[in-house]
Write a protein that holds these residues in place. Structure first.
Motif, short mmCIF file in Angstrom:
data_model
loop_
_atom_site.label_atom_id
_atom_site.label_comp_id
_atom_site.label_asym_id
_atom_site.label_seq_id
_atom_site.Cartn_x
_atom_site.Cartn_y
_atom_site.Cartn_z
N GLN A 328 16.20 -0.28 -15.18
CA GLN A 328 16.28 -1.03 -13.83
C GLN A 328 17.64 -1.60 -13.78
O GLN A 328 18.53 -1.62 -14.51
CB GLN A 328 15.37 -2.30 -14.19
N ILE A 334 12.85 -6.85 -10.69
CA ILE A 334 11.30 -6.63 -11.19
C ILE A 334 10.52 -7.36 -10.54
O ILE A 334 9.19 -7.17 -10.11
CB ILE A 334 11.31 -6.69 -12.64
N GLU A 338 8.45 -4.37 -5.78
CA GLU A 338 7.51 -3.53 -6.52
C GLU A 338 8.24 -1.84 -6.50
O GLU A 338 7.91 -1.28 -7.54
CB GLU A 338 6.03 -3.52 -6.15
N TRP A 341 10.17 -0.48 -9.56
CA TRP A 341 9.54 -0.30 -10.69
C TRP A 341 9.65 1.28 -11.32
O TRP A 341 9.46 1.40 -12.43
CB TRP A 341 8.06 -0.67 -10.82
N ASN A 345 9.94 3.65 -14.53
CA ASN A 345 8.42 4.15 -14.88
C ASN A 345 8.47 5.38 -13.72
O ASN A 345 8.02 5.28 -12.79
CB ASN A 345 7.28 3.01 -14.42
N TYR A 348 4.87 6.22 -12.48
CA TYR A 348 4.19 5.05 -11.75
C TYR A 348 3.45 5.66 -10.63
O TYR A 348 3.71 6.43 -9.78
CB TYR A 348 5.43 4.28 -11.06
N LEU A 357 0.75 -2.50 -14.06
CA LEU A 357 2.00 -3.07 -13.85
C LEU A 357 2.11 -4.55 -13.24
O LEU A 357 2.73 -5.33 -13.70
CB LEU A 357 3.02 -2.23 -13.63
N VAL A 361 3.19 -7.93 -14.72
CA VAL A 361 4.42 -8.60 -14.08
C VAL A 361 4.06 -10.15 -13.88
O VAL A 361 4.74 -11.20 -14.33
CB VAL A 361 4.94 -8.26 -12.87
N PHE A 379 9.86 -2.24 -18.80
CA PHE A 379 10.82 -1.89 -17.76
C PHE A 379 12.22 -1.56 -18.37
O PHE A 379 13.03 -1.61 -17.57
CB PHE A 379 10.87 -3.24 -16.89
#
Length: 621
Positions: A328, A334, A338, A341, A345, A348, A357, A361, A379
């Motif tokens: 990140q 984060i 969204e 992410w 990931n 994802y 996720l 979070v 993350f």
């Protein structure tokens, strides 16, 4: 537009914004004009770069830097590197044709690589550099001898590298020895077992290989006379080892995979492996990991080195090290975006479900105990310094009670004993029938030397510079006229409340390391079953720590508005182990940030947990 011929294919000479020579070509046009074909084959690496640059795929700045460097090396490398797709595509085709997944919900299905995995494979097997120090003289060899892949958990890093290694073992030269390594034998077995599962799932692969207690080898026992690359004539092998094993030296390894390097405190495992692969002309040394919670460990040093390399600040040659980091750009994104992410990931929406996720979070938003572990593992946000455990709104609790209201009641006691002149805390935990609130009375103890050092310039025994004399006047702390807070002082206070209010402890929890004499004193006063050892480990303190946090947030703890307790809560962070278990620690490890009051409460909760049924029966709950 000016063009040039690269490996027989025409491509733009202005692929990246900082090498644009033509003022008529904008940076946007530059990367869009990139030809995705090399020698007539489609390049997944170039496609991945273009889709990332267009915003179709969202990645972080660190991976963007890596991709920009690779693309520049393809199109503007001045002949230093060659980029060809034959070897990479052969391994990609091997995986997608021969390798079958073995875990639910994809068990039995072909391993179809994602675009980022194909791009990574092309980077590893596509770049070549001219080397004058080969065993046979000089020639072109694979450029990258080392690769680090940092990606959040559940993004398929272990099966991907396992499949890539198996493909190289089959598609590469004969006699390749592979070593799967990690911090412990179980973790090292994950990559090895994954490779073996792929081997077993494929009829073609299993037909020409075998496995025993020593490892995986070529050769079918039923075809002893067969010769060639896929017979026992090929002495290649795949084995595993851990940091705890001896005899790491003296190996001649072609491929080494070190899994979860974030758990390693030092380089004792990896250095012998690096030495072992150094004799090879085209070695491959993979490091795959998520971010970790081991402070000042091997991963910290490795990532610091990698980030210097990405900035062009490395103090040695890193041109043969592939740095592939899914990170990140900030922690704030984060919580607020969204879409970001995917930076940590890449799978994802495939293997990493959005709902999973989102739940993580949400948990991290409301749980200080879980926040560090989730940010690190889901993350890749570095969690090396101890951050505050509780929010101020959860700490402040103006409710009070009179301890005399619990006269003739049973209680649970938690004690954090002091060494030498340190602060010491003793917490009494009370409960009432049909009342979920826990009432906590805490008394603190400090030496007269420490209390008197508050005005000292250097404050050698009172670095926190707190006015303990003022707190003593308020009845929150007792000043002991000695250089050491003896165990008898604390056991004497518990006995004092028994004599004054007939408050009787069902059990007294104490730190197992420093309290043999204390336990004897409690046993003599209240019975041999009353003292209770509480281990100072994440396994023992995980649930009590989380329960204290949950009760504070729910306003189910009344700690009598004790000012020292508030100070201790603010000083408390949590240390997270590799399993996500937590226990208290000081913020930033500063000696002046006392957490003894917090520890005594968590010890009391731990003791309560072990005698909950008996205690509730005693109080009529």
């Amino acid at each position: 537009m000016t063009t040039t011929t690269i490996n027989g294919t025409e491509a733009a000479t202005a692929p990246v914004e900082w090498v644009l020579d033509n003022p008529d070509i904008t940076p946007l046009q530059g990367w869009q004009m990139l030809n995705e074909e090399i020698d007539g084959e489609h390049s997944f690496l170039i496609e991945y770069y273009k889709r990332c640059r267009s915003g179709n795929i969202i990645i972080g700045r660190e991976l963007k830097t890596t991709l920009e460097m690779l693309i520049q090396d393809i199109f503007c490398g001045d002949g230093k590197y060659r980029f060809t797709l034959k070897a990479a595509h052969r391994r990609i085709a091997f995986i997608e044709k021969e390798v079958k997944l073995f875990e639910s919900p994809f068990a039995g299905k072909p391993f179809i690589l994602a675009l980022f995995q194909k791009a990574f494979a092309e980077a590893v097997f596509g770049f070549y550099v001219y080397d004058t120090e080969l065993s046979y003289g000089a020639g072109w060899v694979r450029r990258f001898t080392e690769a680090i892949l940092l990606v959040a958990r559940k993004n398929g890093k272990t099966p991907f590298i396992a499949a890539l290694t198996l493909a190289e073992w089959f598609c590469g030269e004969m006699g390749q020895k592979v070593m799967c390594a990690s911090n412990d034998h179980e973790q090292a077995g994950l990559v090895f077992d994954c490779i073996n599962a792929f081997r077993e799932e494929s009829r073609a692969i299993s037909h020409v290989t075998r496995k025993n207690n020593k490892g995986i080898f070529f050769g079918n026992p039923k075809q002893r006379k067969k010769t060639g690359k896929f017979s026992a004539q090929n002495k290649g092998s795949i084995k595993k080892m851990s940091a705890k094993q001896g005899a790491k030296e003296g190996r001649n390894i072609k491929i080494a995979i070190v899994d979860e390097i974030h758990e390693m405190k030092d380089a004792s495992t990896v250095l012998p492996l690096k030495t072992s692969v150094s004799t090879q002309d085209e070695p491959l040394y993979f490091e795959i990991t998520t971010e970790g919670i081991v402070r000042d460990g091997y991963l910290d040093a490795r990532l610091a080195e990698a980030r210097k390399a990405l900035k062009g600040e490395a103090d040695h040659d890193v041109s043969r090290w592939l740095i592939w980091l899914y990170t990140q750009d900030s922690e704030a994104e984060i919580w607020n975006d969204e879409r970001s992410w995917t930076k940590s990931n890449p799978l994802y929406g495939i293997s990493k479900k959005p709902s999973y996720l989102r739940d993580k979070v949400d948990t991290a938003r409301h749980s200080g105990s879980d926040r560090a572990f989730i940010l690190a593992k889901d993350f890749n946000v570095r969690q090396l310094s101890a951050n505050a455990w509780l929010e101020e709104k959860d700490i402040v609790c103006p409710a009070t009670f009179d301890i005399a209201a619990f006269e003739r009641c049973w209680c649970i006691v938690g004690v954090d004993l002091a060494e030498t002149n340190d602060l010491c805390a003793c917490t009494f935990l009370f409960m009432r029938p049909n009342d979920p609130v826990k009432y906590l009375h805490t008394m603190y103890f400090v030496t007269a030397v420490k209390a008197g050092d508050e005005q000292s310039t250097e404050s050698p025994t009172n670095p926190e510079k707190k006015n303990y004399n003022e707190w003593a006047a308020a009845g929150l702390v007792r000043i002991i006229q000695d250089n050491v807070i003896d165990d008898v002082v604390v056991s004497g206070y518990i006995w004092e409340l028994y004599q004054k209010y007939h408050i009787r402890p069902l059990t007294v929890g104490y730190d197992e390391w420093h309290a043999k004499e204390f336990a004897k004193q409690i046993a003599d006063k209240f019975g041999k079953d009353v003292p209770r050892k509480i281990r100072m480990t994440t396994e023992a303190l995980n649930v009590p720590t989380r329960n204290v946090e949950t009760d504070l947030r729910a306003r189910l703890i009344n700690y009598n508005n004790n000012e020292i307790c508030r100070w201790n809560f603010r000083n408390t962070a949590v240390r997270v182990d590799k399993n996500g278990f937590v226990m208290p620690t000081k913020i930033n490890g500063y000696i002046g940030n006392k957490i003894d009051g917090t520890m005594s409460k968590i010890i009391a909760y731990a003791a309560l947990r072990e005698v909950k049924s008996a205690f509730m029966a005693k109080i009529g709950g």
